[in-house]
Design an enzyme around this catalytic site. Sequence first.
Site, PDB file in Angstrom:
ATOM      1  N   GLY A  59       8.165  -3.171   2.552  1.00  0.00           N
ATOM      2  CA  GLY A  59       7.073  -4.139   2.456  1.00  0.00           C
ATOM      3  C   GLY A  59       7.450  -5.238   1.484  1.00  0.00           C
ATOM      4  N   GLN A  96       5.865 -11.988  -4.316  1.00  0.00           N
ATOM      5  CA  GLN A  96       7.192 -11.486  -4.704  1.00  0.00           C
ATOM      6  C   GLN A  96       8.310 -12.484  -4.419  1.00  0.00           C
ATOM      7  OE1 GLN A  96       6.518  -7.473  -2.583  1.00  0.00           O
ATOM      8  NE2 GLN A  96       7.791  -6.982  -4.345  1.00  0.00           N
ATOM      9  N   CYS A 103       9.176  -0.670  -5.796  1.00  0.00           N
ATOM     10  CA  CYS A 103       8.746  -2.046  -5.523  1.00  0.00           C
ATOM     11  C   CYS A 103       9.961  -2.944  -5.726  1.00  0.00           C
ATOM     12  CB  CYS A 103       7.637  -2.431  -6.491  1.00  0.00           C
ATOM     13  SG  CYS A 103       7.080  -4.132  -6.309  1.00  0.00           S
ATOM     14  N   LEU A 104      10.171  -3.870  -4.798  1.00  0.00           N
ATOM     15  CA  LEU A 104      11.342  -4.753  -4.901  1.00  0.00           C
ATOM     16  C   LEU A 104      11.275  -5.646  -6.137  1.00  0.00           C
ATOM     17  CD1 LEU A 104      11.810  -5.740  -1.150  1.00  0.00           C
ATOM     18  CD2 LEU A 104      13.154  -4.090  -2.478  1.00  0.00           C
ATOM     19  N   HIS A 145      -0.534  -6.589  -4.264  1.00  0.00           N
ATOM     20  CA  HIS A 145       0.271  -7.757  -4.666  1.00  0.00           C
ATOM     21  C   HIS A 145      -0.501  -9.061  -4.419  1.00  0.00           C
ATOM     22  CE1 HIS A 145       4.175  -6.367  -5.994  1.00  0.00           C
ATOM     23  NE2 HIS A 145       4.411  -5.664  -4.890  1.00  0.00           N
TER      24      HIS A 145
HETATM   25 NI    NI Z   1       5.815  -4.204  -4.533  1.00  0.00          NI
END
Ligand code: NI
Length: 171
Positions: free
Chosen positions: A46, A51, A93-94, A139
């Site tokens: 995701g 982000q 999480c990236l 987010h």
């Molecule tokens: Ni994330």
Amino acid sequence: MALLKIVHYPEPVLLSVGKPVENFDENLKKLVDDMFETMYSAKGVGLAAPQVAVSNRLFVMDCSGGQDESEKIALINPEIIHVEGEQYGDEGCLSFPGLYQKVQRSLRAVVRAQDVDGNEFELDVEDLAARCVLHETDHCDGIVFLDRMTTLKRQLAKQKIKRLQKTGKWE
Ligand code: NI
């Protein structure tokens, strides 16, 4: 398509509430395409617009990791309309590279969103997909998974982030 730069915590854009998407135009389609490419390249399931430093309410997801086209979904202006049950498991999480921590989430989530053409739809998901929908919708609200941890786990996570930042892999 282009790879976008993924920003890492504590970039302010990650902690800001995203603005609703109003224009369902070519720019939106390009952003969504680029977000998919960026997510697949980073081996994530995701990726939300904040982000990639875009403060808008949208995210892309694919819990099949590119194996099943039907799981490749873009959700514009997502809104959680129902949750049920609970699950407890590891989450990453990236925007927190190298950090995995146990987070409690609902087991099932129903989300209402729009597609890239502005058509409304609902998605009813469980397990990993529910975890993903809830994490990515957070987010869009400026909430990161750190905020969903217990106080103790959050303290441990912050210590680990400090250590990772010293390695230079976290900028
Ligand atoms: Ni994330």
